[in-house]
Design a protein around this motif. Structure first.
Motif, mmCIF file in Angstrom:
data_model
loop_
_atom_site.group_PDB
_atom_site.id
_atom_site.type_symbol
_atom_site.label_atom_id
_atom_site.label_comp_id
_atom_site.label_asym_id
_atom_site.label_seq_id
_atom_site.Cartn_x
_atom_site.Cartn_y
_atom_site.Cartn_z
ATOM 1 N N LEU A 180 -19.528 -8.771 -4.431
ATOM 2 C CA LEU A 180 -19.929 -9.593 -4.841
ATOM 3 C C LEU A 180 -20.468 -9.576 -6.517
ATOM 4 O O LEU A 180 -20.898 -10.246 -6.957
ATOM 5 C CB LEU A 180 -21.309 -9.695 -3.964
ATOM 6 C CG LEU A 180 -21.638 -10.143 -2.876
ATOM 7 C CD1 LEU A 180 -23.558 -9.282 -2.493
ATOM 8 C CD2 LEU A 180 -21.627 -11.260 -2.180
ATOM 9 N N ALA A 181 -20.529 -8.045 -6.893
ATOM 10 C CA ALA A 181 -20.717 -7.999 -7.626
ATOM 11 C C ALA A 181 -19.473 -8.227 -8.743
ATOM 12 O O ALA A 181 -19.265 -8.633 -9.661
ATOM 13 C CB ALA A 181 -21.367 -6.062 -8.572
ATOM 14 N N GLY A 182 -18.091 -8.041 -8.044
ATOM 15 C CA GLY A 182 -16.814 -8.411 -8.909
ATOM 16 C C GLY A 182 -16.292 -10.098 -8.546
ATOM 17 O O GLY A 182 -16.326 -10.402 -9.341
ATOM 18 N N VAL A 183 -16.929 -10.435 -7.570
ATOM 19 C CA VAL A 183 -17.064 -12.179 -7.780
ATOM 20 C C VAL A 183 -18.129 -12.723 -8.997
ATOM 21 O O VAL A 183 -17.806 -13.439 -9.731
ATOM 22 C CB VAL A 183 -17.615 -12.951 -6.037
ATOM 23 C CG1 VAL A 183 -18.032 -14.017 -6.525
ATOM 24 C CG2 VAL A 183 -17.135 -12.564 -4.837
ATOM 25 N N TRP A 184 -19.111 -11.863 -8.841
ATOM 26 C CA TRP A 184 -19.738 -12.548 -9.879
ATOM 27 C C TRP A 184 -19.147 -12.323 -11.246
ATOM 28 O O TRP A 184 -19.539 -13.178 -12.713
ATOM 29 C CB TRP A 184 -21.198 -12.295 -9.891
ATOM 30 C CG TRP A 184 -22.573 -13.252 -9.600
ATOM 31 C CD1 TRP A 184 -23.437 -13.497 -10.530
ATOM 32 C CD2 TRP A 184 -22.071 -14.721 -9.201
ATOM 33 N NE1 TRP A 184 -23.299 -14.927 -10.669
ATOM 34 C CE2 TRP A 184 -22.886 -15.451 -9.319
ATOM 35 C CE3 TRP A 184 -21.542 -15.381 -8.485
ATOM 36 C CZ2 TRP A 184 -22.627 -16.847 -9.209
ATOM 37 C CZ3 TRP A 184 -21.191 -16.804 -7.529
ATOM 38 C CH2 TRP A 184 -22.243 -17.528 -8.301
ATOM 39 N N LEU A 185 -18.335 -11.250 -11.458
ATOM 40 C CA LEU A 185 -17.983 -10.972 -12.356
ATOM 41 C C LEU A 185 -16.832 -12.083 -13.008
ATOM 42 O O LEU A 185 -16.633 -12.245 -13.708
ATOM 43 C CB LEU A 185 -17.264 -9.491 -12.814
ATOM 44 C CG LEU A 185 -18.729 -8.689 -12.874
ATOM 45 C CD1 LEU A 185 -18.362 -6.925 -12.873
ATOM 46 C CD2 LEU A 185 -19.022 -8.266 -14.395
ATOM 47 N N ALA A 186 -16.278 -12.349 -12.529
ATOM 48 C CA ALA A 186 -15.064 -13.365 -11.930
ATOM 49 C C ALA A 186 -15.834 -14.708 -12.912
ATOM 50 O O ALA A 186 -14.739 -15.107 -13.483
ATOM 51 C CB ALA A 186 -15.044 -13.204 -10.799
ATOM 52 N N ALA A 188 -24.845 -6.826 -17.482
ATOM 53 C CA ALA A 188 -24.857 -5.238 -16.374
ATOM 54 C C ALA A 188 -26.558 -6.073 -15.670
ATOM 55 O O ALA A 188 -26.776 -5.767 -14.313
ATOM 56 C CB ALA A 188 -25.933 -4.984 -17.641
ATOM 57 N N ALA A 189 -27.353 -7.060 -16.156
ATOM 58 C CA ALA A 189 -28.099 -7.469 -14.759
ATOM 59 C C ALA A 189 -27.463 -8.811 -14.383
ATOM 60 O O ALA A 189 -28.320 -7.807 -12.798
ATOM 61 C CB ALA A 189 -29.365 -7.989 -15.282
ATOM 62 N N VAL A 190 -26.972 -9.167 -14.242
ATOM 63 C CA VAL A 190 -26.294 -9.756 -13.255
ATOM 64 C C VAL A 190 -25.322 -9.134 -12.392
ATOM 65 O O VAL A 190 -25.678 -8.948 -11.017
ATOM 66 C CB VAL A 190 -25.523 -10.342 -13.885
ATOM 67 C CG1 VAL A 190 -24.530 -11.556 -12.866
ATOM 68 C CG2 VAL A 190 -26.132 -12.065 -13.954
ATOM 69 N N VAL A 191 -24.665 -7.876 -13.574
ATOM 70 C CA VAL A 191 -23.828 -7.083 -11.753
ATOM 71 C C VAL A 191 -24.631 -6.001 -11.362
ATOM 72 O O VAL A 191 -24.980 -5.562 -10.618
ATOM 73 C CB VAL A 191 -22.619 -6.069 -12.480
ATOM 74 C CG1 VAL A 191 -22.646 -5.126 -12.089
ATOM 75 C CG2 VAL A 191 -21.736 -7.083 -13.253
ATOM 76 N N ALA A 192 -25.676 -5.816 -11.912
ATOM 77 C CA ALA A 192 -26.723 -5.076 -11.237
ATOM 78 C C ALA A 192 -27.314 -5.317 -10.282
ATOM 79 O O ALA A 192 -27.731 -4.876 -8.817
ATOM 80 C CB ALA A 192 -28.265 -3.848 -12.381
#
Length: 265
Positions: free
Chosen positions: A164-170, A205-209
């Protein structure tokens, strides 16, 4: 001459801006690929978790399977060394057994250096090591046992969180590509724009965390697919709105404020 110089400088800025657009888009594709790879591994990890949670102590014949045994095998051995060492910048209490011992008990066993077990075990002591397949599960001595980290029931929800973190970073990368292209077009047309929310490393960072924290807590409360599903649901309810707010970079209306006018990407 001055006009031509200004036009050349504008073309250079525009060219660099479109290079950044391509770079952001490629980064987004790479992140999506990594997320897909992580998500593909989830069903297998869930199956391993279920098998591990359902495992029972091995019978006398089952334990002969060694690293392939699908039961909890107990290996008894003699401590060769027991000392505090530094492992990956963290100090642990490392126990090694005197060979020959079957795998995976033949590898170093790291326990918490502040645990009760670390105060009891010393070279020459007899210990019991519990294993499942190729995984070290627990080590015990004199009635004191410690469960070891990295067990199969910790993996599925964490992999979901990473995916999910990878998807949202994309998503962030694609939105950055869109914003950079928009700024380039407005700059080429001589139109100013005003940033709504500057996007910085703290928002990123907040979005990834968010998905990682949710995955950790979901894995601590639920098991197998329940934890995976709850990770996705709770993460969507928290990270998605936060990300949408963080990604509102620009206003559509032009601004005449000198502080708000920017023409570079």
């Amino acid at each position: 001459m001055a006009v031509r110089t200004g036009e050349r400088a504008g073309m250079d800025r525009s060219g660099k801006a479109w290079l950044r657009v391509v770079a952001w888009a490629l980064l987004g594709l790479v992140l999506l690929g990594g997320s897909a790879a992580a998500s593909i591994a989830v069903p297998g990890l869930v199956a391993d978790e279920k098998a591990f949670l359902d495992a029972q102590p091995c019978d006398s014949g089952e334990g002969a399977g060694g690293g392939t045994a699908d039961c909890l095998r107990t290996i008894r051995g003699t401590v060769l060394s027991a000392e505090e060492v530094k492992s990956d910048k963290v100090r642990v209490f490392r126990v090694r057994l005197r060979p020959p011992v079957p795998a995976p008990a033949d590898q170093p066993i790291d326990v918490d250096r502040h645990s009760e077990l670390s105060e009891l075990v010393k070279p020459g002591d007899e210990v019991e090591v519990t294993t499942w397949r190729y995984v070290l599960v627990a080590v015990g001595h004199d009635g004191v046992s410690e469960t070891l980290p990295g067990l199969p029931d910790e993996n599925p929800t964490m992999f979901v969180g990473l995916s999910l973190a990878g998807v949202w970073l994309a998503v962030l990368a694609f939105f950055a590509a869109f914003g950079t292209a928009r700024r380039a077009r407005r700059a080429a047309a001589g139109r100013p724009f005003a940033p709504r929310l500057p996007f910085g490393p703290f928002k990123c960072a907040a979005v990834v965390a968010a998905p990682l924290v949710v995955a950790f807590f979901a894995g601590s409360v639920w098991d197998a697919w329940t934890g995976v599903v709850m990770t996705v649901v709770i993460w969507a309810l928290t990270a998605v709105p936060a990300t949408i707010l963080a990604l509102r970079w620009d206003r559509d209306e032009p601004s005449t404020s000198p502080a708000a006018v920017r023409v570079d990407a």
